[in-house]
Design an enzyme around this catalytic site. Structure first.
Site, PDB file in Angstrom:
ATOM      1  N   ASP A  18     -16.737 -11.279 -17.006  1.00 60.09           N
ATOM      2  CA  ASP A  18     -15.450 -11.931 -16.739  1.00 60.09           C
ATOM      3  C   ASP A  18     -15.059 -12.947 -17.807  1.00 60.09           C
ATOM      4  OD1 ASP A  18     -15.212 -10.516 -14.277  1.00 60.09           O
ATOM      5  OD2 ASP A  18     -16.704 -11.899 -13.462  1.00 60.09           O
ATOM      6  N   LYS A  21     -12.744 -10.063 -21.671  1.00 62.45           N
ATOM      7  CA  LYS A  21     -12.830  -8.931 -22.595  1.00 62.45           C
ATOM      8  C   LYS A  21     -11.565  -8.087 -22.540  1.00 62.45           C
ATOM      9  CE  LYS A  21     -16.602  -7.588 -20.540  1.00 62.45           C
ATOM     10  NZ  LYS A  21     -16.878  -8.772 -19.723  1.00 62.45           N
ATOM     11  N   GLY A  45     -13.968  -5.198 -13.889  1.00 59.70           N
ATOM     12  CA  GLY A  45     -12.566  -5.466 -13.571  1.00 59.70           C
ATOM     13  C   GLY A  45     -11.964  -6.169 -14.768  1.00 59.70           C
ATOM     14  N   HIS A  46     -11.191  -5.464 -15.568  1.00 60.05           N
ATOM     15  CA  HIS A  46     -10.619  -6.050 -16.773  1.00 60.05           C
ATOM     16  C   HIS A  46      -9.142  -6.340 -16.544  1.00 60.05           C
ATOM     17  CE1 HIS A  46     -14.073  -4.170 -19.324  1.00 60.05           C
ATOM     18  NE2 HIS A  46     -14.442  -5.219 -18.642  1.00 60.05           N
ATOM     19  N   THR A 131     -21.536  -5.339  -6.629  1.00 57.40           N
ATOM     20  CA  THR A 131     -20.131  -5.092  -6.292  1.00 57.40           C
ATOM     21  C   THR A 131     -19.990  -4.008  -5.224  1.00 57.40           C
ATOM     22  OG1 THR A 131     -19.966  -3.442  -8.035  1.00 57.40           O
ATOM     23  CG2 THR A 131     -19.373  -5.710  -8.627  1.00 57.40           C
ATOM     24  N   ARG A 145     -33.729  11.395 -13.455  1.00 53.19           N
ATOM     25  CA  ARG A 145     -33.457  12.759 -13.935  1.00 53.19           C
ATOM     26  C   ARG A 145     -33.014  13.724 -12.835  1.00 53.19           C
ATOM     27  NH1 ARG A 145     -39.041  12.514 -17.103  1.00 53.19           N
ATOM     28  NH2 ARG A 145     -39.524  11.758 -15.031  1.00 53.19           N
ATOM     29  N   GLN A 226     -19.085  -6.119 -18.059  1.00 56.49           N
ATOM     30  CA  GLN A 226     -20.038  -7.149 -17.628  1.00 56.49           C
ATOM     31  C   GLN A 226     -20.411  -8.041 -18.829  1.00 56.49           C
ATOM     32  OE1 GLN A 226     -21.042  -3.679 -16.471  1.00 56.49           O
ATOM     33  NE2 GLN A 226     -19.513  -4.138 -14.952  1.00 56.49           N
TER      34      GLN A 226
HETATM   35  P1  IMP Z   1     -23.559  -4.159  -9.813  1.00 50.69           P
HETATM   36  O1  IMP Z   1     -23.153  -4.041 -11.238  1.00 50.69           O
HETATM   37  O2  IMP Z   1     -22.460  -3.812  -8.843  1.00 50.69           O
HETATM   38  O3  IMP Z   1     -24.840  -3.458  -9.516  1.00 50.69           O
HETATM   39  O4  IMP Z   1     -23.862  -5.712  -9.523  1.00 50.69           O
HETATM   40  C1  IMP Z   1     -24.962  -6.387 -10.121  1.00 50.69           C
HETATM   41  C2  IMP Z   1     -24.580  -7.810 -10.512  1.00 50.69           C
HETATM   42  O5  IMP Z   1     -23.661  -7.755 -11.604  1.00 50.69           O
HETATM   43  C3  IMP Z   1     -23.880  -8.629  -9.419  1.00 50.69           C
HETATM   44  O6  IMP Z   1     -24.245  -9.985  -9.570  1.00 50.69           O
HETATM   45  C4  IMP Z   1     -22.411  -8.464  -9.749  1.00 50.69           C
HETATM   46  O7  IMP Z   1     -21.623  -9.532  -9.264  1.00 50.69           O
HETATM   47  C5  IMP Z   1     -22.470  -8.474 -11.266  1.00 50.69           C
HETATM   48  N1  IMP Z   1     -21.345  -7.765 -11.867  1.00 50.69           N
HETATM   49  C6  IMP Z   1     -21.141  -6.437 -11.919  1.00 50.69           C
HETATM   50  N2  IMP Z   1     -20.010  -6.157 -12.566  1.00 50.69           N
HETATM   51  C7  IMP Z   1     -19.487  -7.326 -12.948  1.00 50.69           C
HETATM   52  C8  IMP Z   1     -18.331  -7.678 -13.719  1.00 50.69           C
HETATM   53  O8  IMP Z   1     -17.566  -6.842 -14.198  1.00 50.69           O
HETATM   54  N3  IMP Z   1     -18.125  -9.009 -13.908  1.00 50.69           N
HETATM   55  C9  IMP Z   1     -18.987  -9.947 -13.453  1.00 50.69           C
HETATM   56  N4  IMP Z   1     -20.080  -9.664 -12.755  1.00 50.69           N
HETATM   57  C10 IMP Z   1     -20.335  -8.364 -12.510  1.00 50.69           C
HETATM   58 MG    MG Z   2     -14.211  -8.801 -14.665  1.00 56.66          MG
END
Ligand code: IMP
Ligand code: MG
Length: 426
Positions: A18, A21, A45-46, A131, A145, A226
């Site tokens: 966040d 980007k 989420g961009h 998420t 695999r 991320q």
């Molecule tokens: P996952 O990617 O849904 O497995 O979540 C794993 C961790 O990454 C959690 O703490 C999420 O809040 C964080 N996370 C996943 N995607 C994002 C993103 O786009 N922005 C910020 N945090 C993220």
């Molecule tokens: Mg985001």
């Protein structure tokens, strides 16, 4: 970022995601021929603000908002096909031309309904604060695999076999969780049958396409999702996402050579945020955290969750400089700090009776550290109209200069608002 010698550029988040980007990719895409996502999936989420309209993109590269730019989703992404077509249809409705310029790697793995079910029913996912988009379970299948890839849609028999076996496994897992929910083979196959034709029409050997584009001198932007501290190897494990978010992941996730990458731009906020669980050493006290959350509108673009807010952590960003090989940094949301009377910068961590400036590998250490802060004066005036470094108030300029000193990388851009034009350095 694009010059005669910089033709392939990676954009990575250098904190916990966040960082903005989406905005930087949107701005840089103006000069790009290709924009390619290399990891993650619909967990991203961009947010892009065009003034009169705003977009939140989850899977499609932010470059899609520029006419004529070709966009691709690389093999390193785990692709949620239902979400993808929802996003495409939304863009088309808003007048964005998508057809003929969006491609999907035929090697990308699919996120299927049973992955989302497992992610939402698993206590482990909940303790990490994922998420819930099925990202971890889809990458688990990939590494084990047994995953389903886009190209499997070309072979209905193989597809059915894979879905049957994986559904059975998913149901055993759900029952192990004590969940009453069950995945259903026909639900998954229905989704895939409905979308197969549309998806296969986008499927390409993306690595080869990008390679050819590079050979012809095209400007290629590789868009990370991320942040570096959520990287599966380099982040605050186990409070991380399941992919290689750092620049090394860009090469494998697109299918191009690491030696073909010319520059790496790291994006950082002028402060720090994190969503989900896990350590955040510079987390602000409640009152300040709430104030910055409100000023910066720090609510998740994907899940709507309130983001945790902290001061700028130079230990984190210097670590990100090193593991990504950052050649440039963009500092975003400087304007969010405009009204603060004083601002802290973390320059080191105190623990075990010493001051440390390298990021620890063990999260129990990260949880214990006491940040060493340097307090600087706020500027208490608007930076929103600054378009050159010289336009910034003296104290804001001094803040940016100090960050640059501490992070071991050049600050090439400063963003002072959500709109495209609110940026210094172009
Ligand atoms: P996952 O990617 O849904 O497995 O979540 C794993 C961790 O990454 C959690 O703490 C999420 O809040 C964080 N996370 C996943 N995607 C994002 C993103 O786009 N922005 C910020 N945090 C993220
Ligand atoms: Mg985001």
């Amino acid at each position: 970022m694009f010059t005669d010698s910089n033709r392939t550029v990676v954009v990575v988040g250098a904190q916990w995601g966040d960082e903005g980007k989406g905005k930087l990719v949107d701005v840089l895409a103006e000069r790009a021929d290709w924009v390619v996502r290399y990891q993650g999936g619909a967990n991203a989420g961009h947010t892009v603000d065009l003034g009169d309209v705003g977009f939140v993109l989850h899977q499609i590269p932010s470059g899609i908002l520029h006419e004529g730019v070709r966009c691709a989703i690389g093999n390193g992404v785990v692709l949620d096909p239902e979400n993808l077509f929802g996003e495409i249809d939304g863009l088309v409705k808003d007048g964005i031309d998508v057809e003929g310029r969006l491609y999907v790697s035929d090697r990308a793995h699919l996120v299927l309904p049973y992955h989302k079910l497992i992610d939402s029913e698993s206590a482990h996912s909940q303790s990490i604060g994922t998420t819930g988009r099925g990202i971890g379970p889809a990458y688990e299948d990939k590494i084990a695999r047994r995953g389903v890839r886009v190209l499997d849609l070309r072979d209905p028999k193989r597809l059915r076999d894979l879905v049957e076996r994986n559904t059975e496994r998913a149901n055993a897992q759900l029952s192990g969780f004590g969940s009453a929910k069950r995945a259903d083979v026909s639900v998954t196959l229905d989704v895939l049958e409905r979308l197969a034709e549309r998806l296969l029409a986008l499927a390409e050997d993306v690595g080869l396409m990008v390679h050819r584009a590079q050979k012809s001198g095209a400007a290629v932007l590789l868009e990370g999702a991320q942040g570096s501290l959520l990287d599966i190897d380099h982040g605050t494990y186990p409070f991380v996402t399941s992919s290689s978010t750092t620049s090394g992941g860009a090469a494998t996730g697109v299918g191009i050579a690491p030696t073909s990458i010319d520059a790496v731009l790291g994006i950082v906020k002028a402060y720090t945020t994190r969503v989900g669980a896990g350590p955040l050493p510079t987390e602000m006290d409640d009152a300040m955290g709430e104030r910055v959350r409100a000023l910066g509108n720090e609510f998740g673009a994907t899940t709507g969750r309130a983001r945790r807010c902290g001061w700028f952590d130079a230990v984190v960003v210097r670590y990100a400089t090193r593991i990504n090989g950052l050649t440039d940094v963009a500092v975003t949301k400087l304007d969010v700090l405009d009204t603060l009377d004083r601002i802290a910068i973390c320059t080191g961590y105190e623990y075990d009776g010493d001051l440390h400036t390298e990021f620890p590998g063990d999260i129990s250490t990260v949880e214990q550290v006491v940040p060493r802060y340097e307090w600087v004066e706020g500027w208490q005036q608007s930076t929103a109209d600054a378009r050159r470094m010289e336009d910034l108030p003296k104290a804001a300029r001094a803040y940016v200069d100090r960050l640059q000193e501490l992070i071991d990388s050049r600050i090439s851009y400063v963003s002072v608002g959500t709109r495209r034009d609110q940026i210094i350095g172009l």
